[in-house]
Design a protein around this motif. Structure first.
Motif, mmCIF file in Angstrom:
data_model
loop_
_atom_site.group_PDB
_atom_site.id
_atom_site.type_symbol
_atom_site.label_atom_id
_atom_site.label_comp_id
_atom_site.label_asym_id
_atom_site.label_seq_id
_atom_site.Cartn_x
_atom_site.Cartn_y
_atom_site.Cartn_z
ATOM 1 N N ASP A 1 0.835 -1.213 0.000
ATOM 2 C CA ASP A 1 0.000 0.000 0.000
ATOM 3 C C ASP A 1 0.862 1.253 0.000
ATOM 4 O OD1 ASP A 1 -2.284 -1.535 -0.037
ATOM 5 O OD2 ASP A 1 -2.694 -1.346 2.104
ATOM 6 N N ASP A 2 1.888 1.273 0.861
ATOM 7 C CA ASP A 2 2.797 2.418 0.920
ATOM 8 C C ASP A 2 3.500 2.616 -0.416
ATOM 9 O OD1 ASP A 2 2.213 3.096 3.483
ATOM 10 O OD2 ASP A 2 4.068 2.356 4.376
ATOM 11 N N PHE A 3 3.928 1.519 -1.014
ATOM 12 C CA PHE A 3 4.678 1.604 -2.259
ATOM 13 C C PHE A 3 3.797 2.125 -3.396
ATOM 14 C CE2 PHE A 3 6.698 -0.127 -6.101
ATOM 15 C CZ PHE A 3 7.999 0.307 -5.910
ATOM 16 N N GLU A 4 2.569 1.641 -3.449
ATOM 17 C CA GLU A 4 1.685 2.114 -4.514
ATOM 18 C C GLU A 4 1.405 3.607 -4.366
ATOM 19 O OE1 GLU A 4 -2.324 0.925 -6.936
ATOM 20 O OE2 GLU A 4 -2.034 0.035 -4.963
ATOM 21 N N PRO B 1 11.772 7.076 -9.684
ATOM 22 C CA PRO B 1 11.046 6.386 -8.609
ATOM 23 C C PRO B 1 11.953 5.753 -7.566
ATOM 24 C CG PRO B 1 10.971 5.120 -10.641
ATOM 25 C CD PRO B 1 11.556 6.450 -11.004
ATOM 26 N N CYS B 2 13.218 5.472 -7.915
ATOM 27 C CA CYS B 2 14.125 4.893 -6.923
ATOM 28 C C CYS B 2 14.392 5.880 -5.786
ATOM 29 C CB CYS B 2 15.434 4.476 -7.586
ATOM 30 S SG CYS B 2 15.236 3.155 -8.802
ATOM 31 N N ILE B 3 14.424 7.162 -6.111
ATOM 32 C CA ILE B 3 14.597 8.173 -5.067
ATOM 33 C C ILE B 3 13.387 8.189 -4.150
ATOM 34 C CG2 ILE B 3 14.710 10.668 -4.658
ATOM 35 C CD1 ILE B 3 16.526 10.877 -7.100
ATOM 36 N N ASP B 4 12.184 8.114 -4.725
ATOM 37 C CA ASP B 4 10.977 8.079 -3.903
ATOM 38 C C ASP B 4 10.927 6.821 -3.047
ATOM 39 O OD1 ASP B 4 9.941 10.527 -4.649
ATOM 40 O OD2 ASP B 4 8.745 9.712 -6.288
ATOM 41 N N CYS B 5 11.383 5.695 -3.590
ATOM 42 C CA CYS B 5 11.390 4.449 -2.811
ATOM 43 C C CYS B 5 12.313 4.597 -1.610
ATOM 44 C CB CYS B 5 11.828 3.290 -3.697
ATOM 45 S SG CYS B 5 11.733 1.682 -2.873
ATOM 46 N N ASN B 6 13.494 5.149 -1.828
ATOM 47 C CA ASN B 6 14.394 5.387 -0.694
ATOM 48 C C ASN B 6 13.768 6.337 0.316
ATOM 49 O OD1 ASN B 6 16.547 3.762 -1.531
ATOM 50 N ND2 ASN B 6 17.404 5.391 -2.810
ATOM 51 N N PHE C 1 13.683 4.387 4.001
ATOM 52 C CA PHE C 1 14.204 5.206 5.092
ATOM 53 C C PHE C 1 13.106 5.964 5.838
ATOM 54 C CE2 PHE C 1 17.663 4.519 2.131
ATOM 55 C CZ PHE C 1 18.634 4.042 2.988
ATOM 56 N N GLN C 2 11.850 5.626 5.571
ATOM 57 C CA GLN C 2 10.747 6.187 6.345
ATOM 58 C C GLN C 2 9.900 5.063 6.913
ATOM 59 O OE1 GLN C 2 8.680 9.856 5.028
ATOM 60 N NE2 GLN C 2 6.793 8.666 5.115
ATOM 61 N N SER C 3 9.216 4.341 6.059
ATOM 62 C CA SER C 3 8.336 3.280 6.546
ATOM 63 C C SER C 3 9.122 2.171 7.233
ATOM 64 C CB SER C 3 7.519 2.704 5.386
ATOM 65 O OG SER C 3 6.661 3.683 4.842
ATOM 66 N N LEU C 4 10.233 1.725 6.618
ATOM 67 C CA LEU C 4 11.007 0.645 7.229
ATOM 68 C C LEU C 4 11.650 1.093 8.528
ATOM 69 C CD1 LEU C 4 12.169 -2.175 7.246
ATOM 70 C CD2 LEU C 4 14.051 -1.344 5.791
ATOM 71 N N LEU C 5 12.173 2.312 8.570
ATOM 72 C CA LEU C 5 12.789 2.795 9.807
ATOM 73 C C LEU C 5 11.758 2.896 10.923
ATOM 74 C CD1 LEU C 5 15.207 3.844 11.342
ATOM 75 C CD2 LEU C 5 14.798 6.108 10.382
#
Length: 369
Positions: free
Chosen positions: A77-80, A99-104, A109-113
């Motif tokens: 959900d976050d990724f979409e 999009p790789c910058i947005d994924c990071n 570095f936001q949701s995973l942290l």
């Protein structure tokens, strides 16, 4: 007390070796692979990407080899919302996103942290080729280029905040890629010689326009190719098919090479120009993040790059608002593209960056000399 670290594991050799090195530094570790999308969510029935079953199993095998707990977390959900939809909306608006910058920025570095902190872990660890150091004078955390300049990923990480840098480890920052593979091989990791992924993970065939049409379920209206003097050259297939500097795939021929020089979403027009008209000297970037300093109070000399594979160029940056900078290059730069990131350096330290929103109009007076 033993420090605890979550390893973001993609199934590749870099994150796997980062896990091994983190353990050797004495950290208590767990491995986590992020499930970012389903095949149905990206309109495919089969895929060979970084989120494929094979990659998950490679990550799981490495975790087992290191006797480390391993989990797969669902971030679809976050990724979409924060990556796929931003990617699609950017192309619809005439921008060319990364999009790789947005994924990071939003996922790793936001949701995973946030998830790691809830689990009681002190750090997250990734296999990026970059370095983090703390300035002894200012106390600010600095993001620096990786030692291996052929693999440096600091450009992709310019959105990291001070809080995120303080809780992130990059064990590969001082290493070269071949040494990383040698370490993985010496320790029997299954992916020691695995090929690096080159594609945007949710567009494995590289057909961005095809993905957007499938995702939106619509066709995009054709419009006019126009010249710098307003002349009409022919019909384009829809603005999502084009990006600044593009030459191939225009579908029309000219006596000399012509390139995409601009995209007008209001008029649904794609501007074509000569090679020498692609150059500009200034850009405006917004949605900025500064790392080495809190604010740019006076004109600052930097080296700036306007895309990942672009060589940094001498420039002067001026902060023109709370969330805006103006960059003036010493020499005109080719095909500065709205939607891409501009990242600024001083030596090997990342000053910060932002998303390019405006450039000078296409120039007719520059010869490229």
């Amino acid at each position: 007390m033993t420090k605890k670290a979550v390893i973001a594991m993609s199934g590749g050799v870099d994150s796997s070796t980062a896990a091994l090195l983190t353990q050797e530094m004495g950290y208590e570790t767990i491995g986590i692979t992020l499930k970012l999308y389903t095949n149905e969510g990206i309109c495919l029935t089969k895929t060979r990407t970084c989120c494929s079953l094979d990659d998950v199993e490679d990550a799981r095998a490495v975790a087992a080899k290191l006797d480390m707990p391993f989990y797969v977390l669902n971030f679809t959900d976050d990724f979409e919302e924060n990556v796929i939809e931003r990617f699609v909306e950017a192309y619809e608006s005439g921008y060319t996103p990364n999009p790789c910058i947005d994924c990071n920025r939003y996922i790793k570095f936001q949701s995973l942290l946030t998830r790691a902190e809830k689990l009681g872990f002190d750090y997250i660890v990734t296999g990026h080729y970059s370095r983090i150091e703390q300035d002894k004078v200012t106390g600010r955390y600095l993001l620096k280029k990786g030692l291996d300049d052929t693999k440096d990923q600091s450009y992709m990480l310019y959105t990291l905040t001070q809080e995120q840098l303080a809780k992130t480890l990059f064990p590969l920052g001082n290493m070269r890629k071949e040494h990383v593979r040698e370490i993985a091989e010496e320790h029997g990791l299954v992916n020691a010689r695995k090929r690096d992924s080159q594609d945007i993970c949710f567009v494995p065939d590289g057909d961005y326009a095809g993905f957007i049409k499938r995702y939106k379920g619509i066709e995009f209206k054709p419009g006019n190719f126009v010249g710098t003097n307003g002349q009409i050259y022919g019909q384009h297939k829809g603005i999502i098919h084009y990006t600044i500097g593009q030459r191939k795939g225009l579908g029309i021929s000219f006596p000399q090479p012509m390139f995409v020089g601009g995209i007008d979403t209001v008029k649904n027009e794609v501007l074509l120009c000569k090679a020498e008209e692609l150059f500009s000297t200034e850009l405006i970037a917004r949605d900025i993040n500064l790392i080495s300093c809190e604010r740019i109070d006076e004109p600052m000399r930097v080296l700036a790059k306007v895309r990942y594979r672009h060589k940094e160029q001498p420039a002067t940056v001026i902060q023109t608002g709370e969330d805006e900078i103006k960059i003036v290059f010493d020499e005109p730069q080719r095909a500065i593209t709205n939607g891409q990131a501009v990242v600024m350096y001083q030596d090997d330290v990342v000053v910060g960056g932002g998303i390019i929103k405006e450039t000078q109009p296409v120039r007719a007076d520059y010869t490229g000399d």
